[in-house]
Structures are given as structure tokens and as C-alpha cells.
Enzyme design. Structure first.
Site, PDB file in Angstrom:
ATOM      1  N   GLY A 520       0.816  -1.199   0.000  1.00  0.00           N
ATOM      2  CA  GLY A 520       0.000   0.000   0.000  1.00  0.00           C
ATOM      3  C   GLY A 520       0.851   1.249   0.000  1.00  0.00           C
ATOM      4  O   GLY A 520       2.084   1.187  -0.100  1.00  0.00           O
ATOM      5  N   GLY A 523       3.401   1.295   2.943  1.00  0.00           N
ATOM      6  CA  GLY A 523       4.370   0.217   3.126  1.00  0.00           C
ATOM      7  C   GLY A 523       3.841  -1.119   2.646  1.00  0.00           C
ATOM      8  O   GLY A 523       2.761  -1.209   2.044  1.00  0.00           O
ATOM      9  N   LYS A 539       3.772  -5.482   9.005  1.00  0.00           N
ATOM     10  CA  LYS A 539       3.703  -4.326   8.117  1.00  0.00           C
ATOM     11  C   LYS A 539       4.982  -3.518   8.265  1.00  0.00           C
ATOM     12  O   LYS A 539       5.324  -3.053   9.340  1.00  0.00           O
ATOM     13  CB  LYS A 539       2.496  -3.459   8.460  1.00  0.00           C
ATOM     14  CG  LYS A 539       2.369  -2.225   7.572  1.00  0.00           C
ATOM     15  CD  LYS A 539       1.138  -1.419   7.924  1.00  0.00           C
ATOM     16  CE  LYS A 539       1.028  -0.194   7.047  1.00  0.00           C
ATOM     17  NZ  LYS A 539      -0.148   0.632   7.401  1.00  0.00           N
ATOM     18  N   ASP A 632      -9.414   5.460   4.493  1.00  0.00           N
ATOM     19  CA  ASP A 632      -9.085   4.653   3.318  1.00  0.00           C
ATOM     20  C   ASP A 632      -9.873   3.341   3.339  1.00  0.00           C
ATOM     21  O   ASP A 632      -9.300   2.255   3.297  1.00  0.00           O
ATOM     22  CB  ASP A 632      -7.587   4.380   3.270  1.00  0.00           C
ATOM     23  CG  ASP A 632      -7.132   3.884   1.891  1.00  0.00           C
ATOM     24  OD1 ASP A 632      -7.892   4.070   0.915  1.00  0.00           O
ATOM     25  OD2 ASP A 632      -6.030   3.322   1.800  1.00  0.00           O
TER      26      ASP A 632
END
Length: 786
Positions: A520, A523, A539, A632
Site C-alpha cells: 500500500g 508500506g 507491516k 481509506d
């Protein structure tokens, strides 16, 4: 002797029959009850409850139900709580011949009416339970007051997911207050303060996890009841009893105007009430009880509200309204200001920024340089923690609270540091201006500062020794370095499920970041296995300008939320330039793989995903300790567990907003093209409605089974794909729902999802529903068969 007994009995029977002749047990069709005529009211068969017009003051009057034999005629329900009628006129309530019960004011204006229009309704009855009902000729209940409670729950009255108790605004009014008892979207019964400034859940204890509070969110019935013995039972496992538990006592559960939930028991001989259970033993734990800029002081007997120096109470009869500044607030944007320390005091939330451990002087300078800052909180917990405040809400003070608030005041004001625990002006409603600003005390910043230098020096020496022991204790117990002290929730990180991992641990767990799960803007995510055999998603934040900001946004969010439809985060890494987050791994990965790919979801699974995602967003928007906007919402950020239950992920774009903020903190466009609300492009203030828009797009994509970007080609319309679909849909679901389902879907559910999706993608954000409303709409169709 027998004659002496006979006379009282005779008098009692005479009084009873006379009173009974002035009341009625049934209101038939065409009958009315009029204001000002004492003979016109309904009573329950056992005379416990009365329905009639209840007056407060000289003019205001409400159609109400009250306890007949309580000394103050305690009201348990009103039809028109926010719209009283004139008690000096001809206002009346009528059971019309069409089956509607209607309340009209003096001029004939309809103030309230039932949602019934049935010629089958025969009469209105007030039951022994306190329930006002409209019954049919056969005795069936077609409407009841129990379905729309005010601030009181009576024994045997069911409390469900569609009802809530809302406090009165003050003891002198029945108008809607700011405190609520209701079932949240996570199925947990909770208390929430919903003022114009902020919405905050404060019971059960928000600092504890759900099971630590003795609750569970793994239930779907969402129902609770107070029984005739004084026992309260709820589907989230909440249980409590009145201290006088047992039969034969009249009780009520009331959401009080001060934000506390209490059981009251009636003394039959005196008509007085006594508290036999309450949710919060310390009323200062009620968020918002003292209003904006006010401080709730822990007192030996009763808590007190007070205004800090430079502020005055707005309404002495209602502290929920808080305190107003006695100066022009714009003066605080100047650097010509002073800071006044109030020891053992803080204001909850509304932190503008987060910092590494700093000195008091650095914290003061940060507030001085930021025109939005109205105060800062400083705590010494081995090292200095600084919180810059944009607003002063939910103030509280306790003698054992190890922190101080420093409020910003114009330099034209030079008050002394107040001793709020012993000041004579602490009684709620008193005028504190002269005493707090003009007084001289041992804490005076001016003439008496020098005489304390030696005491401060001695205290500093002791503090240095104590600090050394604290630091050593932290080293040996935790051996953690670099833990962000930038968030208030970080205080709990060391003892919670969070763990700080080293970079080498995560590199080994992911086999040098070999298996990438997704990528994304902030990252990439990799699959890994920890040393304890837990499968995780790691992540790794990219080396971009915003990576540092997004990392701290993630950590801040983690410390404040917990919900079954949000991804759990187990740890983090902060080591040199490396910043990583460790998530739970979900077997079925992201939603986009199961909507747009060959392995598609069944209709039942799609509806469950839509509902679960709505619950998660509703929790973020309405029930968190802070207001969280995801920014988002898209299929890639909705993950699915082994049972295909949704969990919202990736809070890297989340922003913790102040309730009164206008969203101007967003200085760059965030989100993903196709799921972004129009206000991003129009430079409008950003609110939770951007998430509602993204959710609407996701829902419509799940119904259709294709990406939004492909719709225009299928529809053959030159306009935008989304607007084209909205314009052309006429209520038919056939031909709209994903053809791969081969007609195996719930028609009513499909229509509900499309309607919700279309409502969520309105260009005008004010027309979009809240996520709480979306949850209610979808749950109404949850159990429809395919």
C-alpha cells in the site's frame, strides 16, 4: 376498641372510592384527558402508576406516567419530553376513532402522536407494570410505551438493541440530556456522554479489555431486563442486583442527569426513594459531567464542579454547560500569555500532538508556539510526558493524581495557583471569579516564589533519587528502549498485549521478508511466524516522508480501540530507521480477493461482511474514546478470518480528530482513487462521512461483484460509473446482483444493501447516514433467508 378500628377503615374506604371516582382505568376511542382537570387521568389497576398531565413551573406541562405513591410523584415516562404543552389552556390527549393517540396543545397543534392507524384499536390501558398500551378488540397490544423509554427502565420492561435510556437535561426539566445507556454496535451495554463537544464512552471502564470488565461482545440478541426481585441481567453477561434484592419492592433503573446509572427502591411507608445500586462509585468518572473548561473535583463527600481561574460558569443550575472564558479567546493566540499551573489536575483527551520525553520548559514552549493550544498537561513518570491540549474537556482533579495542567491565560490576568481541594468556592454554582483570581496563597507565582526555592531544591534531590530507582526498575523489568512516549495510551503498552520486537526477530520471523501479502501507500505487509508459533502479518512502513507520522497514528489508534471487527495488533518495532507493526494473520486475506476473484463469496457471506464492516466503522466513529476516521475504506483494507468474518485493517491513514474540530488538520489528500469522497477534491473539512462514502462504494461493489472502474463499460453510459448506477437504479435487484450467484441471494437484503450504498455515496455529505444508522438498517434484514 372495635369502634376505633372501624372508623379509620370507613374513612379509608370513603377516600379510596372518592379518589377512584376521579380516575379511570380505560381510555376508550373518542375519549380525552384534558390539562387542568384533576379528575381526568388514568391509573393502573393496582394504583401503582398514574397517567396524566404533569406540570413543572408555572406554564410547562407534560403527558407523563408517574409513581402514584412516591412523595415527589416520580415520572418514569413522558410522551413529549422536548415539547411541553401549556398547562393553563385546553391542551389534551385524545384516543381518536382511527386508533391514533394524539396530544394537542392549546392552539390545536399536534405535539405528539402514536404511529398507529387502526380501527381495530379499542382502548388505552395503563398496566400494573407502568406500561401504557393500546389494545385491540381481542386484547392484543398494538402499541406500548415500553418500546420508547425516556430515562427509566421499569421491572419486566425489556431493554433491546433498538431502545436507549437518555438522561434529562436537569432536575428542573424532562428535556433530553447528554448521557445515554444503550447497546453499542459491538453488542455491549454501555454508558456514553454525547455532548455537542464530544462523544465518549465511559462505562464499562474504557481502560480495561472487554473480558476484564466481565463483558462479552459475542452475542447477537442484545437484550437486558430488570426483574421484579431487583436483579439485572444482560446478554453481554452484565449482572448486578439491588442491595435490597427480593420481591415486594417497587424499583426503577434510571439514567440520571449526572450521567450515573442507578437502581432506586421505594419506601412504601414514606414514599421516598433510596439508591440500592449505581454503576459508578466515583461520579467524576462520568465524562462531561462538568462541561467544557470545567473541572470535576474528587471531594470526600460529593464531587464538585469548579471553573479554573479566568473562567466563569455558564449556568449555575446545569454544570453540563461548563465554563466560559472571561476574556477574548483570540488573546490566547498571541505570545503575550501566562501559564497557570493547577496541580493534580488534567483534562481528558484532545491532544494536539505527541512527543518524546521532554522537559517542562520544552512542553511550555510547544504550547506557546501553537496558536491552537489552550493548555498543556505535564506528567513526571520517570521522565516527562507532555500533552498539548486544543480544548479543555472532561476535567478532573484528585489529590493523588500525579500530574498538573498548565492553562494558557492572557498576560493581563495574573491569578495565583489555586488550591482547588480546599478553596471555599468549591460549592457548585458559586461565583469563583473574585476568590480564585484575587486570592493570595502559598502557591502564588509572584511575591512568594523565592521563599520556596530551598524546599524545591530539597524536593528535587529526593525526586532525582526516586527517578533513578524508577529507571532502574524499568530497565530490569522490561529492558525496552525507544518505546514512544508520544501517546497517552502508551502508558499501558508495557503491561498490555503489545510487545516491542527487535528488527532481527521480525526479519527472522518473515524469513527476510520473503512472502509479501500486499502493498500500500504506507508500506508492504509480509507473512511471518513468531518464535511462539503464532502466524502474523508484519507491516513494514516505507521510507517515505509520512512514514513516521503514520507509524505514530497507528500506535495511537491501537491504544484506544478494541472491537471484534477490527484487526488486532500484537506488537511493533522501533529500531533506528526501521518501523514495523505486527498484526494478527487472517487466513482469508483481503475482501477484494473474494469479491473480484474466481473464489467469490456467497450472498450470506457478503451480507455478513457488509454488516460486520459497518459495525467496526460505527465503533470507530461513535464509541471510541477518541473519534477515529479511517480515511481509506476499501476492499483491500477489509480482511477476512477463517469464518469469513470481516476485520478492518490499516489504520496508517487514521487521524484522531477533536470533536469540535473542522478537519482542517488534513493537509494532503489521503485514500484511494475510486473510494474517496468528493470533499477531498473540494478542499472541504474532512469528517467521518468520508468513511461512509468509501463504505458505500465497497457495498455496491460487493452487490455487483465487479470493480467500480468496470461499471461504466457495462452500463454503456458516458457519465461517471457511480453516478450512472445511482441514477438508473429503480428498485429492481434482478440483473444488478452478481450473476455468479445464479439468483441465490436474499431479495430484501439486496435491496437494503443497494439502498444503503446509494445513500452512503451522496455527493452532499450531510445527506449520508451515520455508520450507526447503517448498522441499524442492515440488522433489520440480517436473518432473511436466501
Amino acid at each position: 376498641m372495635r369502634g376505633l378500628i372501624t372508623i379509620p377503615i370507613f374513612l379509608y374506604l370513603f377516600i379510596f372510592t372518592t379518589a377512584a371516582s376521579k380516575s379511570r382505568l380505560i381510555l376508550n376511542r373518542g375519549d380525552s384527558i384534558t390539562v387542568g382537570k384533576e379528575s381526568q387521568f388514568l391509573t393502573s389497576p393496582d394504583a401503582t402508576f398514574t397517567l396524566g398531565f404533569y406540570g413543572l413551573g408555572t406554564n410547562a406541562c407534560w403527558l407523563a406516567i408517574w409513581f402514584t405513591n412516591s412523595a415527589d410523584k416520580t415520572v418514569v415516562w413522558t410522551a413529549n419530553r422536548n415539547r411541553p404543552v401549556n398547562r393553563n389552556g385546553a391542551a389534551k390527549v385524545t384516543l381518536r376513532r382511527d386508533g391514533t393517540m394524539v396530544l394537542t396543545d392549546v392552539d390545536g397543534t399536534v405535539v405528539w402522536q402514536t404511529n398507529t392507524t387502526s380501527f381495530d384499536i379499542a382502548a388505552a390501558h395503563l398496566l400494573n407494570t407502568g406500561n401504557l398500551v393500546l389494545r385491540s378488540q381481542k386484547g392484543d397490544i398494538l402499541w406500548q410505551s415500553f418500546d420508547s423509554p425516556m430515562n427509566t427502565l421499569l421491572p419486566s420492561q425489556p431493554f433491546t438493541k433498538s431502545t436507549r435510556l437518555t438522561s434529562v437535561s436537569s432536575q428542573a426539566s424532562f428535556a433530553t440530556g447528554i448521557f445515554n445507556l444503550y447497546f453499542g454496535s459491538d453488542n455491549v451495554l454501555r454508558l456514553i456522554s454525547d455532548s455537542p463537544d464530544t462523544s465518549t464512552s465511559y462505562w464499562p471502564n474504557p481502560d480495561l479489555r472487554m473480558y476484564e470488565n466481565g463483558r462479552t461482545n459475542y452475542n447477537s440478541s442484545r437484550i437486558a431486563v430488570l426483574d421484579d426481585h431487583g436483579r439485572f441481567l444482560s446478554s453481554d453477561l452484565l449482572q448486578f442486583n439491588a442491595s435490597d434484592v427480593g420481591p415486594g419492592v417497587k424499583r426503577r433503573l434510571t439514567m440520571d442527569y449526572d450521567g450515573n446509572l442507578r437502581i432506586y427502591s421505594l419506601n412504601g411507608s414514606t414514599g421516598l426513594w433510596s439508591v440500592t445500586w449505581q454503576a459508578l462509585s466515583q461520579p467524576c468518572n462520568v465524562k462531561g459531567v462538568c462541561g467544557r473548561n470545567a473541572i470535576c473535583v474528587y471531594a470526600p463527600l460529593l464531587p464538585k464542579c469548579t471553573c479554573p481561574p479566568g473562567y466563569v460558569v455558564e449556568d449555575e443550575t446545569n454544570w453540563n454547560t461548563g465554563c466560559n472564558p472571561m476574556f477574548n479567546p483570540k488573546l490566547l493566540q498571541s505570545k503575550e500569555v501566562n501559564f497557570l499551573q493547577i496541580p493534580h489536575t488534567d483534562f481528558y483527551g484532545f491532544d494536539l500532538n505527541t512527543t518524546d520525553p521532554v522537559t517542562l520548559e520544552t512542553c511550555r514552549s510547544m504550547c506557546l508556539e501553537d496558536f491552537r493550544c489552550v493548555a498543556f498537561s505535564y506528567r513526571l513518570l520517570g521522565q516527562g510526558f507532555c500533552f498539548i491540549k486544543s480544548a479543555m474537556l472532561n476535567g478532573y482533579a484528585a489529590p493523588d493524581f500525579e500530574a498538573s495542567i498548565y492553562i494558557k491565560l492572557p498576560d493581563t490576568l495574573a491569578p495565583s495557583k489555586p488550591n482547588i481541594f480546599h478553596a471555599s468556592s468549591q460549592t457548585c454554582g458559586s461565583d469563583e471569579r473574585e476568590e480564585l483570581i484575587g486570592s493570595s496563597s502559598m502557591y502564588d507565582f509572584g511575591s512568594r516564589r523565592v521563599k520556596w526555592v530551598y524546599m524545591y531544591s530539597f524536593a528535587a534531590a529526593l525526586g532525582a533519587i526516586e527517578l533513578m530507582f524508577i529507571l532502574l526498575g524499568w530497565w530490569f523489568l522490561f529492558q525496552k528502549h525507544g518505546i514512544p512516549a508520544s501517546v497517552e495510551a502508551g502508558y499501558n503498552m508495557i503491561s498490555s498485549q503489545f510487545r516491542q520486537y527487535t528488527y532481527s526477530e521480525l526479519k527472522k520471523a518473515t524469513k527476510n521478508f520473503a512472502e509479501e501479502l500486499g502493498r500500500g501507500g504506507s508500506g508492504s505487509v509480509y507473512k511471518g511466524v513468531l518464535s511462539d508459533d503464532r502466524v502474523v502479518a508484519v507491516k513494514k512502513l516505507g521510507d517515505v516522508f509520512q512514514a513516521h507520522e503514520e507509524y505514530f497514528a497507528e500506535i495511537s489508534t491501537i491504544g484506544k480501540i478494541n472491537h471484534m471487527n477490527l484487526v488486532r495488533i500484537w506488537g511493533f518495532c522501533l529500531e533506528r530507521r526501521h518501523r514495523l507493526l505486527v498484526y494478527e494473520y487472517l487466513d482469508n486475506l483481503s475482501l477484494d480477493r473474494h469479491v473480484f476473484g474466481s473464489s467469490f463469496l456467497s450472498w450470506k457471506q457478503r451480507y455478513a461482511v457488509a454488516l460486520g464492516t459497518a459495525k467496526g466503522l460505527a465503533y470507530l466513529h461513535h464509541e471510541c474514546l477518541e473519534w477515529v476516521i479511517h480515511c481509506d475504506v476499501k476492499p483491500e483494507n477489509i480482511l477476512l478470518d477463517s469464518d469469513f468474518q470481516p476485520k478492518i485493517a490499516d489504520f496508517g491513514l487514521a487521524k484522531l480528530l477533536q470533536r469540535e474540530g473542522d478537519g482542517s488538520e488534513f493537509t494532503r489528500i489521503r485514500g484511494t482513487k475510486g473510494y474517496m469522497a468528493p470533499e477531498w477534491a473540494l478542499s472541504l473539512p474532512i469528517t467521518s462521512k468520508v468513511d461512509v462514502f468509501g463504505y458505500g462504494v465497497v457495498v455496491l461493489e460487493m452487490v455487483r461483484g465487479v470493480r467500480l472502474g468496470n461499471w461504466g463499460e457495462e452500463e454503456g453510459d458516458g457519465g461517471g460509473a457511480l453516478s450512472s448506477f445511482v441514477r438508473r437504479w429503480r428498485g429492481e435487484v434482478e440483473g444488478v446482483v452478481d450473476g455468479r450467484l445464479e439468483g441465490r441471494f436474499g431479495r430484501r437484503q439486496a435491496a437494503a444493501l443497494i439502498q444503503v450504498g446509494i445513500a452512503c455515496v451522496e455527493d452532499d455529505r450531510n445527506k449520508r447516514p451515520t455508520m450507526a444508522t447503517v448498522v441499524q438498517s442492515l440488522m433489520a434484514c440480517e436473518y432473511e433467508e436466501d
